[in-house]
Design a protein around this motif. Structure first.
Motif: not given
Length: 129
Positions: A71, A68, A73-75, A46-47, A17, A54, A14-15, A11
């Motif tokens: 906390p 971005r 944010y995922t791409n 998403d978080m 950018d 997201h 995915q964080h 994990s």
């Protein structure tokens, strides 16, 4: 330059950018020894509430500098996009497990019909020839 025979993440990818992802994958490939293996678990949710919300947010907002840094944010790459970008970086996909929201392992053929909704996480095993 090749210094790692085994690399793993859980994990993390995915964080990163979206704009930096090609560079990060290139570096992971570069440091991997010939015959080296990598194992990555990628959470596609998403978080915010562990969902796909997201994907509903406009890119201009989600990819802004403000978001971005949060906390949450995922791409926003889906399963098919991850596999494509990983292969483009030079890796061979040696193994792939797809998981649904309830943790069940999905049939990879079934997941191809709607990778955004069915697949919540991916465990991918990579190799460098």
């Amino acid at each position: 330059d090749s210094i790692a025979s085994f690399v793993f993440s859980n994990s993390v990818l995915q964080h990163i950018d979206y704009d930096s992802l090609d560079s990060v994958l290139h570096q992971l490939f570069r440091i991997c020894t010939k015959g080296g293996k990598q194992s990555h678990v990628i959470d596609l949710r998403d978080m915010i509430d562990r969902s796909n919300l997201h994907f509903q947010c406009p890119s201009s907002i989600w990819e802004s500098k403000f978001f971005r840094k949060l906390p949450i944010y995922t791409n926003r790459l889906n399963c098919s996009s991850w596999i494509k970008i990983i292969r483009a970086s030079g890796f061979e996909v040696l193994g792939l497990k797809l998981f649904s929201d309830d943790g069940l392992i999905l049939d990879s053929q079934l997941a191809k019909f709607d990778p955004n909704r069915l697949v919540s996480s991916v465990h991918i095993i990579l190799g460098k020839k």
